[in-house]
Design a protein around this motif. Sequence first.
Motif, PDB file in Angstrom:
ATOM      1  N   VAL A  43       0.837  -1.204   0.000  1.00 36.40           N
ATOM      2  CA  VAL A  43       0.000   0.000   0.000  1.00 36.40           C
ATOM      3  C   VAL A  43       0.874   1.256   0.000  1.00 36.40           C
ATOM      4  O   VAL A  43       0.606   2.211  -0.721  1.00 36.40           O
ATOM      5  N   THR A  44       1.921   1.238   0.793  1.00 36.76           N
ATOM      6  CA  THR A  44       2.785   2.412   0.934  1.00 36.76           C
ATOM      7  C   THR A  44       3.582   2.703  -0.326  1.00 36.76           C
ATOM      8  O   THR A  44       3.647   3.840  -0.784  1.00 36.76           O
ATOM      9  N   PHE A  45       4.184   1.666  -0.894  1.00 33.69           N
ATOM     10  CA  PHE A  45       5.103   1.876  -2.014  1.00 33.69           C
ATOM     11  C   PHE A  45       4.473   1.642  -3.384  1.00 33.69           C
ATOM     12  O   PHE A  45       5.087   1.969  -4.398  1.00 33.69           O
ATOM     13  N   GLN A  46       3.260   1.089  -3.406  1.00 33.45           N
ATOM     14  CA  GLN A  46       2.577   0.781  -4.663  1.00 33.45           C
ATOM     15  C   GLN A  46       3.513  -0.073  -5.523  1.00 33.45           C
ATOM     16  O   GLN A  46       3.913  -1.118  -5.083  1.00 33.45           O
ATOM     17  N   ASN A  47       3.871   0.391  -6.703  1.00 31.38           N
ATOM     18  CA  ASN A  47       4.779  -0.350  -7.587  1.00 31.38           C
ATOM     19  C   ASN A  47       6.195   0.210  -7.562  1.00 31.38           C
ATOM     20  O   ASN A  47       6.988  -0.075  -8.451  1.00 31.38           O
ATOM     21  N   ARG A  48       6.507   1.029  -6.547  1.00 27.58           N
ATOM     22  CA  ARG A  48       7.854   1.608  -6.450  1.00 27.58           C
ATOM     23  C   ARG A  48       8.783   0.652  -5.702  1.00 27.58           C
ATOM     24  O   ARG A  48       8.365  -0.022  -4.775  1.00 27.58           O
ATOM     25  N   PRO A  49      10.035   0.623  -6.089  1.00 29.74           N
ATOM     26  CA  PRO A  49      10.989  -0.239  -5.391  1.00 29.74           C
ATOM     27  C   PRO A  49      11.262   0.280  -3.979  1.00 29.74           C
ATOM     28  O   PRO A  49      11.185   1.481  -3.724  1.00 29.74           O
ATOM     29  N   PHE A  50      11.580  -0.652  -3.092  1.00 31.16           N
ATOM     30  CA  PHE A  50      11.919  -0.280  -1.714  1.00 31.16           C
ATOM     31  C   PHE A  50      12.873  -1.302  -1.136  1.00 31.16           C
ATOM     32  O   PHE A  50      13.057  -2.397  -1.676  1.00 31.16           O
ATOM     33  N   VAL A  51      13.497  -0.921  -0.033  1.00 32.63           N
ATOM     34  CA  VAL A  51      14.373  -1.813   0.728  1.00 32.63           C
ATOM     35  C   VAL A  51      13.822  -1.896   2.143  1.00 32.63           C
ATOM     36  O   VAL A  51      13.374  -0.900   2.712  1.00 32.63           O
ATOM     37  N   TYR A  52      13.859  -3.097   2.696  1.00 30.79           N
ATOM     38  CA  TYR A  52      13.354  -3.357   4.040  1.00 30.79           C
ATOM     39  C   TYR A  52      14.525  -3.542   4.998  1.00 30.79           C
ATOM     40  O   TYR A  52      15.422  -4.360   4.740  1.00 30.79           O
ATOM     41  N   LEU A  53      14.527  -2.770   6.079  1.00 26.59           N
ATOM     42  CA  LEU A  53      15.531  -2.892   7.127  1.00 26.59           C
ATOM     43  C   LEU A  53      14.829  -3.290   8.409  1.00 26.59           C
ATOM     44  O   LEU A  53      13.885  -2.617   8.826  1.00 26.59           O
ATOM     45  N   THR A  54      15.256  -4.372   9.027  1.00 24.35           N
ATOM     46  CA  THR A  54      14.697  -4.755  10.306  1.00 24.35           C
ATOM     47  C   THR A  54      15.694  -4.359  11.382  1.00 24.35           C
ATOM     48  O   THR A  54      16.804  -4.883  11.435  1.00 24.35           O
ATOM     49  N   ASN A  55      15.329  -3.365  12.159  1.00 18.90           N
ATOM     50  CA  ASN A  55      16.186  -2.832  13.210  1.00 18.90           C
ATOM     51  C   ASN A  55      15.887  -3.595  14.496  1.00 18.90           C
ATOM     52  O   ASN A  55      14.913  -3.311  15.192  1.00 18.90           O
ATOM     53  N   ARG A  56      16.711  -4.564  14.807  1.00 14.46           N
ATOM     54  CA  ARG A  56      16.443  -5.481  15.918  1.00 14.46           C
ATOM     55  C   ARG A  56      16.933  -4.913  17.244  1.00 14.46           C
ATOM     56  O   ARG A  56      17.906  -5.371  17.819  1.00 14.46           O
ATOM     57  N   VAL A  57      16.186  -3.916  17.700  1.00 14.80           N
ATOM     58  CA  VAL A  57      16.493  -3.303  18.998  1.00 14.80           C
ATOM     59  C   VAL A  57      15.907  -4.114  20.144  1.00 14.80           C
ATOM     60  O   VAL A  57      16.281  -3.928  21.299  1.00 14.80           O
ATOM     61  N   ASN A  58      14.974  -5.010  19.829  1.00 14.85           N
ATOM     62  CA  ASN A  58      14.354  -5.894  20.809  1.00 14.85           C
ATOM     63  C   ASN A  58      14.624  -7.347  20.428  1.00 14.85           C
ATOM     64  O   ASN A  58      14.919  -7.642  19.266  1.00 14.85           O
TER      65      ASN A  58
END
Length: 129
Positions: A43-58
């Motif tokens: 929903v946020t990026f529609q058909n635009r490319p993105f990168v996912y970062l999981t910030n494991r602070v927990n």
Amino acid sequence: MYAKTKLSFGTLLVSNSILISEINEGVTLNKELSDAIIHFAKVTFQNRPFVYLTNRVNSYAVDPIIYRDVSQIKTLRGFAVVSQTLSARNAEIERLFLNKPFEIFSDLDKAKAWALKRLKENQSESFID
């Protein structure tokens, strides 16, 4: 500046074409929760490319089966784990389940720089699902 979205199991931060998750302590990231993040990203990026970062602070658990669906996201250009704890070792195992560029960082700024590089390298590709 990041737009922040609170979910029952964590927080999602979005800026340009980067999605950062911070999952709550003790959560098991299973298919249902992963599907909520995937839906949010689509929903946020529609058909635009993105990168996912999981910030494991927990500390939390990840069911590696979720990576089957994550690998199917055509607009996902990279996935990175940011951790300064033992979860980085677990991420080495998670890497085996994901069919996307996957990196592990101990510093969020370095992960963001990698994400921007991944996006720039892939500008000319088609991003239609």
